[in-house]
Design an enzyme around this catalytic site. Sequence first.
Site, PDB file in Angstrom:
ATOM      1  N   ASN A 188     -10.351   0.278   0.872  1.00 11.31           N
ATOM      2  CA  ASN A 188      -9.276   0.175   1.857  1.00 11.31           C
ATOM      3  C   ASN A 188      -9.760   0.509   3.261  1.00 11.31           C
ATOM      4  O   ASN A 188     -10.532   1.461   3.455  1.00 11.31           O
ATOM      5  CB  ASN A 188      -8.130   1.116   1.492  1.00 11.31           C
ATOM      6  CG  ASN A 188      -7.288   0.596   0.350  1.00 11.31           C
ATOM      7  OD1 ASN A 188      -7.706  -0.264  -0.410  1.00 11.31           O
ATOM      8  ND2 ASN A 188      -6.083   1.127   0.219  1.00 11.31           N
ATOM      9  N   ASP A 227       0.830  -1.195   0.000  1.00  8.84           N
ATOM     10  CA  ASP A 227       0.000   0.000   0.000  1.00  8.84           C
ATOM     11  C   ASP A 227       0.875   1.259   0.000  1.00  8.84           C
ATOM     12  O   ASP A 227       1.790   1.398   0.819  1.00  8.84           O
ATOM     13  CB  ASP A 227      -0.895  -0.032   1.253  1.00  8.84           C
ATOM     14  CG  ASP A 227      -1.996   1.009   1.227  1.00  8.84           C
ATOM     15  OD1 ASP A 227      -2.433   1.394   0.131  1.00  8.84           O
ATOM     16  OD2 ASP A 227      -2.438   1.423   2.319  1.00  8.84           O
ATOM     17  N   HIS A 228       0.606   2.181  -0.911  1.00  5.32           N
ATOM     18  CA  HIS A 228       1.250   3.495  -0.953  1.00  5.32           C
ATOM     19  C   HIS A 228       2.782   3.451  -1.008  1.00  5.32           C
ATOM     20  O   HIS A 228       3.461   4.113  -0.224  1.00  5.32           O
ATOM     21  CB  HIS A 228       0.825   4.341   0.245  1.00  5.32           C
ATOM     22  CG  HIS A 228      -0.592   4.823   0.167  1.00  5.32           C
ATOM     23  ND1 HIS A 228      -1.025   5.762  -0.743  1.00  5.32           N
ATOM     24  CD2 HIS A 228      -1.684   4.466   0.886  1.00  5.32           C
ATOM     25  CE1 HIS A 228      -2.322   5.973  -0.578  1.00  5.32           C
ATOM     26  NE2 HIS A 228      -2.745   5.183   0.398  1.00  5.32           N
ATOM     27  N   ALA A 276      -7.954   0.941   7.113  1.00  7.68           N
ATOM     28  CA  ALA A 276      -6.727   0.942   7.908  1.00  7.68           C
ATOM     29  C   ALA A 276      -6.934   1.626   9.263  1.00  7.68           C
ATOM     30  O   ALA A 276      -6.734   1.027  10.313  1.00  7.68           O
ATOM     31  CB  ALA A 276      -5.594   1.631   7.131  1.00  7.68           C
ATOM     32  N   THR A 277      -7.360   2.881   9.245  1.00 10.60           N
ATOM     33  CA  THR A 277      -7.484   3.653  10.482  1.00 10.60           C
ATOM     34  C   THR A 277      -8.399   2.973  11.496  1.00 10.60           C
ATOM     35  O   THR A 277      -8.076   2.894  12.689  1.00 10.60           O
ATOM     36  CB  THR A 277      -8.013   5.065  10.177  1.00 10.60           C
ATOM     37  OG1 THR A 277      -7.099   5.719   9.295  1.00 10.60           O
ATOM     38  CG2 THR A 277      -8.133   5.883  11.451  1.00 10.60           C
ATOM     39  N   HIS A 303      -9.805   4.757  -1.369  1.00  8.47           N
ATOM     40  CA  HIS A 303      -8.975   4.873  -0.173  1.00  8.47           C
ATOM     41  C   HIS A 303      -9.721   5.707   0.864  1.00  8.47           C
ATOM     42  O   HIS A 303     -10.630   6.459   0.536  1.00  8.47           O
ATOM     43  CB  HIS A 303      -7.643   5.542  -0.513  1.00  8.47           C
ATOM     44  CG  HIS A 303      -6.682   4.631  -1.205  1.00  8.47           C
ATOM     45  ND1 HIS A 303      -5.414   4.378  -0.727  1.00  8.47           N
ATOM     46  CD2 HIS A 303      -6.787   3.890  -2.320  1.00  8.47           C
ATOM     47  CE1 HIS A 303      -4.790   3.536  -1.528  1.00  8.47           C
ATOM     48  NE2 HIS A 303      -5.613   3.228  -2.513  1.00  8.47           N
ATOM     49  N   GLY A 304      -9.325   5.562   2.121  1.00 12.67           N
ATOM     50  CA  GLY A 304      -9.999   6.317   3.172  1.00 12.67           C
ATOM     51  C   GLY A 304     -11.375   5.769   3.479  1.00 12.67           C
ATOM     52  O   GLY A 304     -12.325   6.510   3.713  1.00 12.67           O
ATOM     53  N   SER A 355     -12.389   4.185   6.096  1.00 16.20           N
ATOM     54  CA  SER A 355     -12.792   4.266   7.505  1.00 16.20           C
ATOM     55  C   SER A 355     -13.729   5.456   7.725  1.00 16.20           C
ATOM     56  O   SER A 355     -13.389   6.596   7.412  1.00 16.20           O
ATOM     57  CB  SER A 355     -11.553   4.428   8.399  1.00 16.20           C
ATOM     58  OG  SER A 355     -10.730   3.290   8.334  1.00 16.20           O
TER      59      SER A 355
END
Length: 271
Positions: free
Chosen positions: A224, A80-81, A226-227, A202-203, A205
């Site tokens: 995605n 990722d990234h 993650a947070t 993305h983002g 959350s």
Amino acid sequence: MMTLKDKLGQLNLLKGCLLATNFYNFETLSGILSAAAERKSPVILQLTQGSIDYMGLRTAVSMARSAIQEYGVEAWIHLDHAGSYELVASCLDVGFDSVMIDYSEWTFQENIAITRRVVELAEKYGANVEAELGYVAKLGQPKENCGFTVPKEAQQFVEETGVHALAVAIGSAHGFYKAEPKLDLDLLREIKRVTKIPLVLHGGSGIPLATLVESIHLGICKINLATEIKDAFMRKLQEVLIVNEEIDLRKTFPYAIKSITDLVSAKLDVL
């Protein structure tokens, strides 16, 4: 097992979507795969440069591969990234199924050039390549800045790079939101029309579930997360430790692992 590139291509036709979850240690990995096993759902396991530095590249990949087999889940490992060609090459060498090169903050032409190089490299491994176009605010960056993906540029980008999946900027951001995010779904529809390839959000959350569902119908094939993974794990651990003097982490961590399983299960139910 189907390659991730083929899986995303299949979902692109069926208007389906995969959950892509970052993991940070054995406990978060276990929580994610427990949910995937319970739901019999495929999942993408993501590693960032920071997580690779923390766990070690070979350790992280070996742990993920062993856990995938142990839980009997259809899963892929994704970078990722990535901010450099060198990191991408190292990850492909140790067996990553997919890589993301993120030059979205560079010029349009620089983004095209590096993405094309990564696509050419990944072909030797049969790996999936994701890139990003537009401004999706990262942690610590202002979320108010506008830099949405331009459909005409997205079309040119895909044609000139041959990238397999594209992360688009339509109003999401990494991290939690101060107010409910408003995704530009009309823009998403137009980007999909001119690119035709699997699109990535993305983002994920904190985005309302109804919005996630609608974005999938309009072409998002990978979301995605993650947070919320980090937040759920640490909040539960802190909660338990306040009222618990247990020094055996094997008796304490399972509470936090379950919080990850519950979180991921809820997301998988939506997808």
